[in-house]
Design an enzyme around this catalytic site. Structure first.
Site, PDB file in Angstrom:
ATOM      1  N   ASN A   9       0.848  -1.190   0.000  1.00 34.88           N
ATOM      2  CA  ASN A   9       0.000   0.000   0.000  1.00 34.88           C
ATOM      3  C   ASN A   9       0.892   1.253   0.000  1.00 34.88           C
ATOM      4  O   ASN A   9       1.691   1.436   0.918  1.00 34.88           O
ATOM      5  CB  ASN A   9      -0.894  -0.053   1.254  1.00 34.88           C
ATOM      6  CG  ASN A   9      -1.834   1.119   1.339  1.00 34.88           C
ATOM      7  OD1 ASN A   9      -1.434   2.256   1.084  1.00 34.88           O
ATOM      8  ND2 ASN A   9      -3.070   0.882   1.696  1.00 34.88           N
ATOM      9  N   HIS A  12       0.988   6.196   1.909  1.00 32.98           N
ATOM     10  CA  HIS A  12       1.732   7.145   2.744  1.00 32.98           C
ATOM     11  C   HIS A  12       2.930   7.783   2.042  1.00 32.98           C
ATOM     12  O   HIS A  12       3.523   8.724   2.572  1.00 32.98           O
ATOM     13  CB  HIS A  12       2.058   6.510   4.086  1.00 32.98           C
ATOM     14  CG  HIS A  12       0.780   6.196   4.821  1.00 32.98           C
ATOM     15  ND1 HIS A  12      -0.119   7.176   5.167  1.00 32.98           N
ATOM     16  CD2 HIS A  12       0.211   5.014   5.170  1.00 32.98           C
ATOM     17  CE1 HIS A  12      -1.178   6.616   5.734  1.00 32.98           C
ATOM     18  NE2 HIS A  12      -1.000   5.312   5.753  1.00 32.98           N
ATOM     19  N   HIS A  45      -5.594   3.663  -1.524  1.00 32.10           N
ATOM     20  CA  HIS A  45      -6.914   4.039  -1.001  1.00 32.10           C
ATOM     21  C   HIS A  45      -7.219   5.473  -1.411  1.00 32.10           C
ATOM     22  O   HIS A  45      -6.582   6.409  -0.934  1.00 32.10           O
ATOM     23  CB  HIS A  45      -6.883   3.898   0.532  1.00 32.10           C
ATOM     24  CG  HIS A  45      -8.206   4.144   1.190  1.00 32.10           C
ATOM     25  ND1 HIS A  45      -8.388   3.974   2.541  1.00 32.10           N
ATOM     26  CD2 HIS A  45      -9.408   4.531   0.710  1.00 32.10           C
ATOM     27  CE1 HIS A  45      -9.649   4.251   2.858  1.00 32.10           C
ATOM     28  NE2 HIS A  45     -10.278   4.607   1.757  1.00 32.10           N
ATOM     29  N   ARG A  47      -9.318   8.187  -0.743  1.00 30.16           N
ATOM     30  CA  ARG A  47     -10.286   8.592   0.285  1.00 30.16           C
ATOM     31  C   ARG A  47     -11.132   9.751  -0.207  1.00 30.16           C
ATOM     32  O   ARG A  47     -10.712  10.528  -1.069  1.00 30.16           O
ATOM     33  CB  ARG A  47      -9.561   8.987   1.576  1.00 30.16           C
ATOM     34  CG  ARG A  47      -8.883   7.822   2.269  1.00 30.16           C
ATOM     35  CD  ARG A  47      -8.341   8.237   3.610  1.00 30.16           C
ATOM     36  NE  ARG A  47      -9.384   8.328   4.609  1.00 30.16           N
ATOM     37  CZ  ARG A  47      -9.616   7.414   5.556  1.00 30.16           C
ATOM     38  NH1 ARG A  47      -8.855   6.347   5.661  1.00 30.16           N
ATOM     39  NH2 ARG A  47     -10.603   7.577   6.421  1.00 30.16           N
ATOM     40  N   ARG A  51      -6.903  12.817   1.189  1.00 28.33           N
ATOM     41  CA  ARG A  51      -5.806  13.245   2.082  1.00 28.33           C
ATOM     42  C   ARG A  51      -4.460  12.683   1.658  1.00 28.33           C
ATOM     43  O   ARG A  51      -3.433  13.223   1.959  1.00 28.33           O
ATOM     44  CB  ARG A  51      -6.112  12.850   3.529  1.00 28.33           C
ATOM     45  CG  ARG A  51      -6.036  11.373   3.781  1.00 28.33           C
ATOM     46  CD  ARG A  51      -6.217  11.071   5.251  1.00 28.33           C
ATOM     47  NE  ARG A  51      -7.586  11.323   5.685  1.00 28.33           N
ATOM     48  CZ  ARG A  51      -8.144  10.706   6.733  1.00 28.33           C
ATOM     49  NH1 ARG A  51      -7.445   9.854   7.441  1.00 28.33           N
ATOM     50  NH2 ARG A  51      -9.382  10.940   7.067  1.00 28.33           N
ATOM     51  N   GLU A  72      -8.634   0.619  -2.922  1.00 28.57           N
ATOM     52  CA  GLU A  72      -9.473   0.618  -1.726  1.00 28.57           C
ATOM     53  C   GLU A  72     -10.414   1.797  -1.827  1.00 28.57           C
ATOM     54  O   GLU A  72      -9.974   2.920  -2.127  1.00 28.57           O
ATOM     55  CB  GLU A  72      -8.631   0.767  -0.468  1.00 28.57           C
ATOM     56  CG  GLU A  72      -7.831  -0.455  -0.136  1.00 28.57           C
ATOM     57  CD  GLU A  72      -6.989  -0.234   1.117  1.00 28.57           C
ATOM     58  OE1 GLU A  72      -7.137   0.804   1.779  1.00 28.57           O
ATOM     59  OE2 GLU A  72      -6.175  -1.107   1.397  1.00 28.57           O
ATOM     60  N   THR A 103      -8.287   3.344   8.542  1.00 30.56           N
ATOM     61  CA  THR A 103      -9.513   2.550   8.519  1.00 30.56           C
ATOM     62  C   THR A 103      -9.586   1.741   9.814  1.00 30.56           C
ATOM     63  O   THR A 103      -8.884   0.756   9.985  1.00 30.56           O
ATOM     64  CB  THR A 103      -9.510   1.620   7.281  1.00 30.56           C
ATOM     65  OG1 THR A 103      -9.097   2.399   6.162  1.00 30.56           O
ATOM     66  CG2 THR A 103     -10.871   1.045   7.020  1.00 30.56           C
ATOM     67  N   GLU A 153     -11.140  -9.445   2.977  1.00 30.60           N
ATOM     68  CA  GLU A 153      -9.870  -9.088   3.616  1.00 30.60           C
ATOM     69  C   GLU A 153     -10.150  -8.919   5.108  1.00 30.60           C
ATOM     70  O   GLU A 153     -10.991  -8.103   5.506  1.00 30.60           O
ATOM     71  CB  GLU A 153      -9.294  -7.793   3.019  1.00 30.60           C
ATOM     72  CG  GLU A 153      -7.974  -7.419   3.709  1.00 30.60           C
ATOM     73  CD  GLU A 153      -7.158  -6.391   2.945  1.00 30.60           C
ATOM     74  OE1 GLU A 153      -7.230  -6.354   1.693  1.00 30.60           O
ATOM     75  OE2 GLU A 153      -6.437  -5.626   3.612  1.00 30.60           O
ATOM     76  N   HIS A 192      -3.630  -4.669   7.794  1.00 34.79           N
ATOM     77  CA  HIS A 192      -3.726  -3.511   8.671  1.00 34.79           C
ATOM     78  C   HIS A 192      -2.824  -3.696   9.885  1.00 34.79           C
ATOM     79  O   HIS A 192      -2.959  -4.653  10.643  1.00 34.79           O
ATOM     80  CB  HIS A 192      -5.153  -3.204   9.150  1.00 34.79           C
ATOM     81  CG  HIS A 192      -5.335  -1.734   9.404  1.00 34.79           C
ATOM     82  ND1 HIS A 192      -4.897  -1.125  10.545  1.00 34.79           N
ATOM     83  CD2 HIS A 192      -5.863  -0.756   8.633  1.00 34.79           C
ATOM     84  CE1 HIS A 192      -5.164   0.176  10.463  1.00 34.79           C
ATOM     85  NE2 HIS A 192      -5.741   0.420   9.315  1.00 34.79           N
TER      86      HIS A 192
HETATM   87  N1  PXP Z   1      -5.886  -3.222   4.022  1.00 37.83           N
HETATM   88  C1  PXP Z   1      -6.837  -2.267   4.061  1.00 37.83           C
HETATM   89  C2  PXP Z   1      -8.193  -2.611   3.548  1.00 37.83           C
HETATM   90  C3  PXP Z   1      -6.548  -0.973   4.530  1.00 37.83           C
HETATM   91  O1  PXP Z   1      -7.513  -0.029   4.563  1.00 37.83           O
HETATM   92  C4  PXP Z   1      -5.233  -0.676   4.934  1.00 37.83           C
HETATM   93  C5  PXP Z   1      -4.892   0.710   5.382  1.00 37.83           C
HETATM   94  O2  PXP Z   1      -5.065   1.608   4.358  1.00 37.83           O
HETATM   95  C6  PXP Z   1      -4.273  -1.697   4.851  1.00 37.83           C
HETATM   96  C7  PXP Z   1      -4.627  -2.961   4.418  1.00 37.83           C
HETATM   97  C8  PXP Z   1      -2.841  -1.448   5.213  1.00 37.83           C
HETATM   98  O3  PXP Z   1      -2.726  -1.121   6.556  1.00 37.83           O
HETATM   99  P1  PXP Z   1      -1.340  -0.551   7.079  1.00 37.83           P
HETATM  100  O4  PXP Z   1      -1.104   0.729   6.387  1.00 37.83           O
HETATM  101  O5  PXP Z   1      -1.568  -0.407   8.541  1.00 37.83           O
HETATM  102  O6  PXP Z   1      -0.295  -1.586   6.760  1.00 37.83           O
END
Ligand code: PXP
Length: 242
Positions: A9, A12, A45, A47, A51, A72, A103, A153, A192
Protein backbone atom coordinates in the site's frame (compact mmCIF):
# COMPACT_ATOMS: atom_id res chain seq x y z
CA UNK A 1 1.57 -24.18 1.32
CA UNK A 2 0.55 -21.80 -1.44
CA UNK A 3 2.68 -18.71 -1.95
CA UNK A 4 1.42 -15.70 -0.06
CA UNK A 5 0.98 -12.58 -2.18
CA UNK A 6 2.15 -9.22 -0.91
CA UNK A 7 0.17 -6.13 -1.80
CA UNK A 8 2.12 -2.98 -1.00
CA UNK A 9 0.00 0.00 0.00
CA UNK A 10 1.64 3.21 -1.20
CA UNK A 11 -0.82 5.70 0.38
CA UNK A 12 1.73 7.15 2.74
CA UNK A 13 4.16 8.08 0.01
CA UNK A 14 1.35 10.40 -1.04
CA UNK A 15 0.92 11.54 2.59
CA UNK A 16 4.52 12.77 2.58
CA UNK A 17 4.11 14.39 -0.86
CA UNK A 18 0.97 16.21 0.22
CA UNK A 19 2.63 17.55 3.38
CA UNK A 20 4.51 19.99 1.10
CA UNK A 21 2.36 20.07 -2.01
CA UNK A 22 4.11 19.50 -5.33
CA UNK A 23 5.06 16.19 -6.88
CA UNK A 24 7.61 14.57 -4.54
CA UNK A 25 7.81 11.82 -3.49
CA UNK A 26 5.82 10.27 -6.34
CA UNK A 27 3.60 7.31 -5.31
CA UNK A 28 3.73 5.83 -8.83
CA UNK A 29 7.54 5.74 -8.64
CA UNK A 30 7.27 3.97 -5.26
CA UNK A 31 4.85 1.49 -6.82
CA UNK A 32 7.29 0.62 -9.60
CA UNK A 33 10.08 0.19 -7.08
CA UNK A 34 7.76 -2.03 -4.99
CA UNK A 35 7.10 -4.13 -8.08
CA UNK A 36 10.86 -4.59 -8.58
CA UNK A 37 11.31 -5.47 -4.89
CA UNK A 38 8.85 -8.35 -5.07
CA UNK A 39 5.38 -6.91 -4.49
CA UNK A 40 2.66 -8.94 -6.18
CA UNK A 41 0.26 -6.03 -6.28
CA UNK A 42 -0.14 -2.37 -5.37
CA UNK A 43 -2.87 -1.10 -3.12
CA UNK A 44 -4.03 2.51 -2.93
CA UNK A 45 -6.91 4.04 -1.00
CA UNK A 46 -8.62 6.96 -2.69
CA UNK A 47 -10.29 8.59 0.28
CA UNK A 48 -13.25 10.92 0.02
CA UNK A 49 -11.14 13.82 1.37
CA UNK A 50 -8.14 12.93 -0.91
CA UNK A 51 -5.81 13.25 2.08
CA UNK A 52 -3.18 11.07 0.43
CA UNK A 53 -3.88 9.37 -2.91
CA UNK A 54 -5.49 11.62 -5.53
CA UNK A 55 -7.51 10.82 -8.62
CA UNK A 56 -4.53 11.41 -10.94
CA UNK A 57 -2.44 8.91 -8.91
CA UNK A 58 -4.93 6.18 -9.71
CA UNK A 59 -4.72 7.01 -13.42
CA UNK A 60 -0.89 6.94 -13.29
CA UNK A 61 -0.79 3.67 -11.33
CA UNK A 62 -3.17 1.97 -13.72
CA UNK A 63 -1.14 3.23 -16.69
CA UNK A 64 2.35 2.41 -15.38
CA UNK A 65 2.01 -0.80 -13.38
CA UNK A 66 2.46 -4.31 -14.69
CA UNK A 67 1.25 -5.93 -11.48
CA UNK A 68 -2.42 -5.74 -10.36
CA UNK A 69 -3.81 -2.56 -8.80
CA UNK A 70 -6.12 -2.93 -5.81
CA UNK A 71 -8.20 0.20 -5.27
CA UNK A 72 -9.47 0.62 -1.73
CA UNK A 73 -12.67 2.65 -1.69
CA UNK A 74 -15.71 3.57 0.32
CA UNK A 75 -19.00 2.29 -1.06
CA UNK A 76 -20.17 5.56 -2.57
CA UNK A 77 -21.49 6.54 -6.00
CA UNK A 78 -18.51 8.86 -6.50
CA UNK A 79 -15.97 6.08 -5.88
CA UNK A 80 -17.95 3.60 -7.95
CA UNK A 81 -17.82 5.94 -10.95
CA UNK A 82 -14.04 6.37 -10.52
CA UNK A 83 -13.49 2.62 -10.21
CA UNK A 84 -15.59 1.84 -13.28
CA UNK A 85 -13.54 4.34 -15.27
CA UNK A 86 -10.13 3.31 -13.92
CA UNK A 87 -10.87 -0.45 -14.07
CA UNK A 88 -8.38 -1.66 -11.44
CA UNK A 89 -7.82 -5.39 -11.10
CA UNK A 90 -9.57 -5.34 -7.71
CA UNK A 91 -11.55 -3.08 -5.42
CA UNK A 92 -11.53 -3.49 -1.68
CA UNK A 93 -14.60 -1.95 -0.08
CA UNK A 94 -13.72 -0.25 3.19
CA UNK A 95 -15.72 1.75 5.72
CA UNK A 96 -14.73 5.38 5.76
CA UNK A 97 -15.18 8.11 8.30
CA UNK A 98 -13.69 11.53 7.67
CA UNK A 99 -12.56 11.96 11.26
CA UNK A 100 -10.61 8.67 11.50
CA UNK A 101 -6.86 8.62 11.01
CA UNK A 102 -6.93 5.24 9.27
CA UNK A 103 -9.51 2.55 8.52
CA UNK A 104 -10.37 1.71 12.10
CA UNK A 105 -12.57 -1.33 11.69
CA UNK A 106 -14.15 -3.60 9.12
CA UNK A 107 -17.25 -2.69 7.15
CA UNK A 108 -20.58 -3.94 8.49
CA UNK A 109 -21.65 -6.06 5.55
CA UNK A 110 -24.67 -7.44 7.42
CA UNK A 111 -26.11 -4.07 8.39
CA UNK A 112 -25.38 -2.41 5.05
CA UNK A 113 -26.35 -5.18 2.65
CA UNK A 114 -28.84 -3.10 0.69
CA UNK A 115 -26.48 -0.18 0.26
CA UNK A 116 -23.52 -2.39 -0.68
CA UNK A 117 -25.29 -4.78 -3.05
CA UNK A 118 -25.64 -2.47 -6.12
CA UNK A 119 -22.05 -1.26 -5.76
CA UNK A 120 -20.59 -4.75 -5.45
CA UNK A 121 -22.72 -5.94 -8.38
CA UNK A 122 -21.69 -3.01 -10.61
CA UNK A 123 -18.00 -3.62 -9.89
CA UNK A 124 -18.32 -7.37 -10.45
CA UNK A 125 -20.24 -6.81 -13.71
CA UNK A 126 -17.32 -4.67 -14.89
CA UNK A 127 -14.95 -7.59 -14.28
CA UNK A 128 -13.39 -6.08 -11.14
CA UNK A 129 -12.58 -8.50 -8.32
CA UNK A 130 -14.38 -7.26 -5.22
CA UNK A 131 -13.08 -7.69 -1.72
CA UNK A 132 -14.85 -6.76 1.52
CA UNK A 133 -12.65 -5.43 4.34
CA UNK A 134 -14.26 -6.97 7.42
CA UNK A 135 -13.61 -8.01 10.98
CA UNK A 136 -12.67 -11.70 11.35
CA UNK A 137 -16.25 -12.73 12.04
CA UNK A 138 -18.18 -15.64 10.48
CA UNK A 139 -21.40 -13.68 10.06
CA UNK A 140 -19.61 -10.91 8.20
CA UNK A 141 -17.88 -13.50 6.00
CA UNK A 142 -21.20 -15.20 5.23
CA UNK A 143 -22.76 -11.83 4.44
CA UNK A 144 -19.87 -10.98 2.11
CA UNK A 145 -20.45 -14.16 0.15
CA UNK A 146 -24.18 -13.42 0.01
CA UNK A 147 -23.30 -10.05 -1.56
CA UNK A 148 -21.41 -11.83 -4.33
CA UNK A 149 -17.91 -10.71 -3.30
CA UNK A 150 -15.31 -13.40 -4.14
CA UNK A 151 -12.76 -12.07 -1.65
CA UNK A 152 -12.72 -10.99 1.99
CA UNK A 153 -9.87 -9.09 3.62
CA UNK A 154 -9.71 -9.68 7.36
CA UNK A 155 -8.84 -6.62 9.46
CA UNK A 156 -5.73 -7.36 11.52
CA UNK A 157 -5.64 -4.01 13.34
CA UNK A 158 -6.90 -5.35 16.68
CA UNK A 159 -4.35 -8.19 16.47
CA UNK A 160 -1.56 -5.71 15.75
CA UNK A 161 -2.54 -3.46 18.65
CA UNK A 162 -2.89 -6.27 21.21
CA UNK A 163 -0.20 -8.02 23.22
CA UNK A 164 0.23 -11.31 25.08
CA UNK A 165 -2.81 -13.48 25.63
CA UNK A 166 -5.18 -10.98 24.07
CA UNK A 167 -3.16 -11.09 20.85
CA UNK A 168 -3.09 -14.89 20.86
CA UNK A 169 -6.87 -14.94 21.23
CA UNK A 170 -7.40 -12.54 18.32
CA UNK A 171 -4.94 -14.55 16.21
CA UNK A 172 -7.08 -17.62 16.81
CA UNK A 173 -10.19 -15.70 15.70
CA UNK A 174 -8.38 -14.64 12.52
CA UNK A 175 -7.22 -18.21 11.90
CA UNK A 176 -10.75 -19.61 12.37
CA UNK A 177 -12.28 -16.88 10.22
CA UNK A 178 -9.75 -17.47 7.43
CA UNK A 179 -10.45 -21.20 7.49
CA UNK A 180 -14.19 -20.59 7.42
CA UNK A 181 -13.90 -18.15 4.53
CA UNK A 182 -11.78 -20.54 2.48
CA UNK A 183 -14.18 -23.42 3.28
CA UNK A 184 -17.15 -21.51 1.86
CA UNK A 185 -15.20 -20.73 -1.31
CA UNK A 186 -13.89 -17.23 -0.70
CA UNK A 187 -10.36 -16.02 -1.26
CA UNK A 188 -9.05 -14.69 2.04
CA UNK A 189 -6.73 -11.70 2.43
CA UNK A 190 -5.58 -9.91 5.58
CA UNK A 191 -4.09 -6.58 6.49
CA UNK A 192 -3.73 -3.51 8.67
CA UNK A 193 -1.03 -2.74 11.19
CA UNK A 194 1.34 -5.51 10.06
CA UNK A 195 5.06 -5.11 10.79
CA UNK A 196 8.26 -7.18 10.68
CA UNK A 197 7.50 -8.23 14.27
CA UNK A 198 3.91 -9.38 13.89
CA UNK A 199 3.60 -10.52 10.26
CA UNK A 200 4.78 -14.09 10.65
CA UNK A 201 1.84 -15.39 12.71
CA UNK A 202 -0.61 -14.01 10.14
CA UNK A 203 1.48 -15.22 7.19
CA UNK A 204 1.51 -18.71 8.71
CA UNK A 205 -2.28 -19.05 8.40
CA UNK A 206 -2.49 -21.32 5.37
CA UNK A 207 -5.93 -20.12 4.22
CA UNK A 208 -4.70 -16.53 3.79
CA UNK A 209 -3.64 -15.83 0.20
CA UNK A 210 -2.63 -12.16 0.31
CA UNK A 211 -1.44 -9.55 2.80
CA UNK A 212 -1.83 -5.83 2.21
CA UNK A 213 0.75 -3.79 4.06
CA UNK A 214 1.49 -0.08 3.90
CA UNK A 215 2.25 2.23 6.80
CA UNK A 216 5.04 0.19 8.36
CA UNK A 217 6.78 -0.47 5.04
CA UNK A 218 6.81 3.19 4.09
CA UNK A 219 7.98 4.19 7.57
CA UNK A 220 10.75 1.59 7.56
CA UNK A 221 11.85 2.87 4.16
CA UNK A 222 13.11 6.00 5.94
CA UNK A 223 15.70 3.85 7.67
CA UNK A 224 16.55 1.06 5.25
CA UNK A 225 15.08 2.19 1.93
CA UNK A 226 11.84 1.04 0.30
CA UNK A 227 13.48 -1.77 -1.63
CA UNK A 228 14.97 -3.36 1.51
CA UNK A 229 11.83 -2.74 3.52
CA UNK A 230 9.72 -4.67 1.01
CA UNK A 231 12.33 -7.39 0.44
CA UNK A 232 12.58 -8.04 4.17
CA UNK A 233 8.79 -8.25 4.58
CA UNK A 234 8.63 -10.58 1.56
CA UNK A 235 11.34 -12.81 3.08
CA UNK A 236 9.57 -13.02 6.46
CA UNK A 237 6.34 -14.01 4.74
CA UNK A 238 8.06 -16.58 2.53
CA UNK A 239 9.96 -18.08 5.48
CA UNK A 240 6.81 -19.25 7.21
CA UNK A 241 5.11 -20.52 4.02
CA UNK A 242 7.80 -23.06 3.11
N1 PXP B 1 -5.89 -3.22 4.02
C1 PXP B 1 -6.84 -2.27 4.06
C2 PXP B 1 -8.19 -2.61 3.55
C3 PXP B 1 -6.55 -0.97 4.53
O1 PXP B 1 -7.51 -0.03 4.56
C4 PXP B 1 -5.23 -0.68 4.93
C5 PXP B 1 -4.89 0.71 5.38
O2 PXP B 1 -5.07 1.61 4.36
C6 PXP B 1 -4.27 -1.70 4.85
C7 PXP B 1 -4.63 -2.96 4.42
C8 PXP B 1 -2.84 -1.45 5.21
O3 PXP B 1 -2.73 -1.12 6.56
P1 PXP B 1 -1.34 -0.55 7.08
O4 PXP B 1 -1.10 0.73 6.39
O5 PXP B 1 -1.57 -0.41 8.54
O6 PXP B 1 -0.29 -1.59 6.76
Amino acid sequence: MSKLRLGVNIDHVATVRNARGGDNPDPARAAILAEQAGADGITAHLREDRRHIRDEDIVALKRDLKIPLNLEMAATEEMLAIALKAKPHACCIVPEKREERTTEGGIDVIGQHNRLKPIVSALADAGIRVSMFIEPDRKQIDASRALGAPVVELHTGAYANATGEARAKILKHIHNAAEFGADIGLEVHAGHGLTFDNVKDIAAIPHVRELNIGHFLIGEAIFIGLDQSIRRMRALMDEVRQ
